[in-house]
Design an enzyme around this catalytic site. Structure first.
Site, PDB file in Angstrom:
ATOM      1  N   LYS A 135      12.848  41.720 -11.051  1.00 20.94           N
ATOM      2  CA  LYS A 135      11.807  40.881 -11.660  1.00 20.94           C
ATOM      3  C   LYS A 135      10.572  40.884 -10.778  1.00 20.94           C
ATOM      4  CE  LYS A 135      13.118  36.582  -9.361  1.00 20.94           C
ATOM      5  NZ  LYS A 135      13.725  35.262  -9.450  1.00 20.94           N
TER       6      LYS A 135
ATOM      7  N   ASP B 189      15.383  25.429 -10.025  1.00 22.31           N
ATOM      8  CA  ASP B 189      14.249  24.502  -9.996  1.00 22.31           C
ATOM      9  C   ASP B 189      13.743  24.258 -11.419  1.00 22.31           C
ATOM     10  OD1 ASP B 189      12.050  22.967  -9.450  1.00 22.31           O
ATOM     11  OD2 ASP B 189      11.136  24.345  -8.028  1.00 22.31           O
TER      12      ASP B 189
ATOM     13  N   SER C 263      33.418  26.875  11.235  1.00 25.50           N
ATOM     14  CA  SER C 263      33.532  28.089  10.430  1.00 25.50           C
ATOM     15  C   SER C 263      34.720  28.064   9.483  1.00 25.50           C
ATOM     16  CB  SER C 263      33.618  29.322  11.337  1.00 25.50           C
ATOM     17  OG  SER C 263      34.685  29.188  12.268  1.00 25.50           O
TER      18      SER C 263
ATOM     19  N   GLN D  81       8.822  27.296   1.854  1.00 20.97           N
ATOM     20  CA  GLN D  81       7.602  27.624   2.595  1.00 20.97           C
ATOM     21  C   GLN D  81       7.990  28.000   4.022  1.00 20.97           C
ATOM     22  OE1 GLN D  81       4.284  24.865   1.941  1.00 20.97           O
ATOM     23  NE2 GLN D  81       5.404  23.974   0.220  1.00 20.97           N
TER      24      GLN D  81
ATOM     25  N   ASP E 151      22.730  31.668  -7.309  1.00 23.53           N
ATOM     26  CA  ASP E 151      21.508  31.449  -6.534  1.00 23.53           C
ATOM     27  C   ASP E 151      21.717  30.217  -5.674  1.00 23.53           C
ATOM     28  OD1 ASP E 151      18.981  31.944  -5.598  1.00 23.53           O
ATOM     29  OD2 ASP E 151      18.005  31.922  -7.562  1.00 23.53           O
TER      30      ASP E 151
ATOM     31  N   ARG F 142       7.215  38.136  -9.791  1.00 24.24           N
ATOM     32  CA  ARG F 142       6.802  36.738  -9.871  1.00 24.24           C
ATOM     33  C   ARG F 142       5.281  36.681  -9.780  1.00 24.24           C
ATOM     34  NH1 ARG F 142       9.756  32.162  -9.364  1.00 24.24           N
ATOM     35  NH2 ARG F 142      11.560  33.215  -8.462  1.00 24.24           N
TER      36      ARG F 142
ATOM     37  N   ARG G 200      -4.056  32.221   5.736  1.00 20.47           N
ATOM     38  CA  ARG G 200      -4.379  30.795   5.809  1.00 20.47           C
ATOM     39  C   ARG G 200      -3.379  29.910   5.068  1.00 20.47           C
ATOM     40  NH1 ARG G 200      -8.610  33.847   5.108  1.00 20.47           N
ATOM     41  NH2 ARG G 200      -8.682  33.516   2.848  1.00 20.47           N
TER      42      ARG G 200
ATOM     43  N   ASP H 159       0.816  -1.219   0.000  1.00 22.93           N
ATOM     44  CA  ASP H 159       0.000   0.000   0.000  1.00 22.93           C
ATOM     45  C   ASP H 159       0.848   1.266   0.000  1.00 22.93           C
ATOM     46  OD1 ASP H 159       1.030  -0.081   2.528  1.00 22.93           O
ATOM     47  OD2 ASP H 159      -0.883   0.174   3.578  1.00 22.93           O
ATOM     48  N   GLY H 160       2.173   1.125  -0.117  1.00 20.58           N
ATOM     49  CA  GLY H 160       3.047   2.287  -0.186  1.00 20.58           C
ATOM     50  C   GLY H 160       3.695   2.670   1.126  1.00 20.58           C
TER      51      GLY H 160
END
Length: 327
Positions: free
Chosen positions: A197, A227, A312, A102, A223, A199, A109, A42-43
Site C-alpha cells: 500500500k 486507529d 521472557s 512519532q 497489526d 499512504r 523540521r 481552568d483545566g
C-alpha cells in the site's frame, strides 16, 4: 499496606483505564490504592494521594490514550507527587504508549515526540516503564531507565487457536509488519501475505497490490493497533476481492478514532479482535469487536519484577485454553 514477595507494594489507577487496573489488582490479590484526580476551573490537573507511599514499590496503570494530553499530564503529575512522597520505585504501566507513531523525522523540521514523552516521564520520576506492543521498538532506547515491552501475541493467538480456523493465511497490512505476521504464522502454522500500500497522508492508505496467495483462504490481518480502521477495512475488502473466504483482524490496541467503529460494522470483516489496553467505551461496543483482557498478563509481570525474575517466559507461546485464568 500490601506486601508481595516480602516487598511493600501499591497499585494506583488513574483516569484512563481503571477497569484494567482493577483486573491487575485482582490477579495479584491486592486492593487498588487510594488517589484522586481533580481538575481546576481552568483545566489544570491536580492529584491527591490519600495514603502513604514512603518506601513502597509503586505501580501506576495509565494508558496514554485519548484524550492523550490529559492522560499524559495526569501521569506526569502523579509521578511528581510520588517522587516527592518518597516512593522507593515508580513503575509506570502504560499499556498503550501515546505519541509512539512519532518516533522519527520523516520530513524536515518535524519533532520526535516519542522521545520527548520519554524524557518527560523520566524527569518526572519514573524508574521503570512497562508498555505493550509499542509501535516502534527503538522507543525503548529513548529511555535511560528499564523499559519492558510486553507482547499481546500469546493472548491473541490463544483466542485464534480456540476458533479452529482452517486454511489460514496471516496478512500483514504493510511491509513493516512482516516480522509480526511471521510470528503469528509460525504459531498458527499458516502462510503469510503482505498488502502493498501507499499512504498519501496520515490515517489514509491506498491498497496497491497483495503479495501472496489468499484465494479460498481464511485471512487474519495482524497489526499493533487499529486507529481509524481505514487501512484495515480497505485491506479486508482487497483480500475479499482477491478471493479470500473470510477476513479477521487481530490488533493489540483498539484506538478506534473517529468513524472507526462504523467502518468496521459496515465492512466485510468477520471479527476484529483487540485487547483492553485502551478502555472501549460502551458506545463503541459492537458484535464484530471482541475484547480480550491483558490484566492477568500484566499482573504476572508485576510479580516477576518484584521477584527479580526474567519476563521472557511470559511471551514464550504455548497453546493453553486456560492461559488467561487468574493467578
Amino acid at each position: 499496606m500490601s506486601i508481595l514477595l516480602g516487598k511493600k507494594i501499591k497499585l494506583f489507577a488513574l483516569g484512563a483505564n481503571p477497569e484494567l487496573a482493577q483486573e491487575i489488582a485482582d490477579s495479584i490479590g491486592i486492593p487498588l490504592s487510594d488517589c484522586e484526580v481533580d481538575h481546576f476551573a481552568d483545566g489544570e490537573i491536580n492529584v491527591q494521594i490519600n495514603e502513604t507511599v514512603r518506601g513502597h514499590h509503586v505501580f501506576i496503570v495509565q494508558p496514554t490514550s485519548t484524550p492523550v494530553n490529559d492522560h499524559l499530564m495526569e501521569l506526569l503529575i502523579m509521578c511528581d507527587a510520588l517522587k516527592r512522597a518518597s516512593a522507593r520505585t515508580i513503575n509506570l504501566i502504560i499499556p498503550y504508549y501515546g505519541y509512539s507513531r512519532q518516533d522519527r523525522k520523516t520530513k524536515s523540521r518535524q519533532p520526535i515526540s516519542a522521545k520527548l514523552v520519554a524524557d518527560l516521564l523520566t524527569v518526572a520520576g519514573a524508574t521503570r516503564v512497562i508498555v505493550m506492543d509499542i509501535h516502534a521498538a527503538q522507543i525503548q532506547g529513548f529511555f535511560n531507565i528499564p523499559v519492558d515491552n510486553f507482547m499481546g501475541l500469546p493472548i491473541l493467538c490463544n483466542y485464534l487457536m480456540d476458533k479452529h480456523l482452517e486454511d489460514v493465511v496471516v496478512v500483514s497490512p504493510d511491509h513493516g509488519g512482516a516480522v509480526r505476521a511471521r510470528e503469528y504464522a509460525k504459531i498458527l502454522n499458516a502462510s503469510i501475505a503482505i498488502i502493498d500500500k501507499r499512504r498519501p497522508e496520515p490515517n489514509k492508505a491506498e491498497v496497491m497490490n497483495i503479495i501472496g496467495e489468499v484465494a479460498g483462504k481464511t485471512c487474519i490481518m495482524v497489526d499493533d493497533m487499529v486507529d481509524t480502521a481505514g487501512t484495515m477495512t480497505a485491506g479486508a475488502q482487497a483480500l475479499m476481492n482477491a478471493g479470500a473466504k473470510e477476513v479477521y483482524a487481530a490488533c493489540t490496541h483498539g484506538v478506534l478514532s473517529g468513524a472507526a467503529v462504523e467502518r468496521i460494522q459496515n465492512s466485510c470483516l468477520k471479527e476484529v479482535i483487540i485487547t483492553n489496553t485502551i478502555k472501549l467505551p460502551e458506545e463503541k461496543k459492537i458484535d464484530k469487536i471482541k475484547v480480550l483482557s491483558v490484566g492477568n498478563l500484566l499482573g504476572h509481570g508485576i510479580l516477576k519484577i518484584l521477584s527479580d525474575e526474567p519476563l521472557s517466559g511470559l511471551f514464550t507461546y504455548s497453546y493453553n485454553k486456560e492461559k488467561n485464568e487468574k493467578i
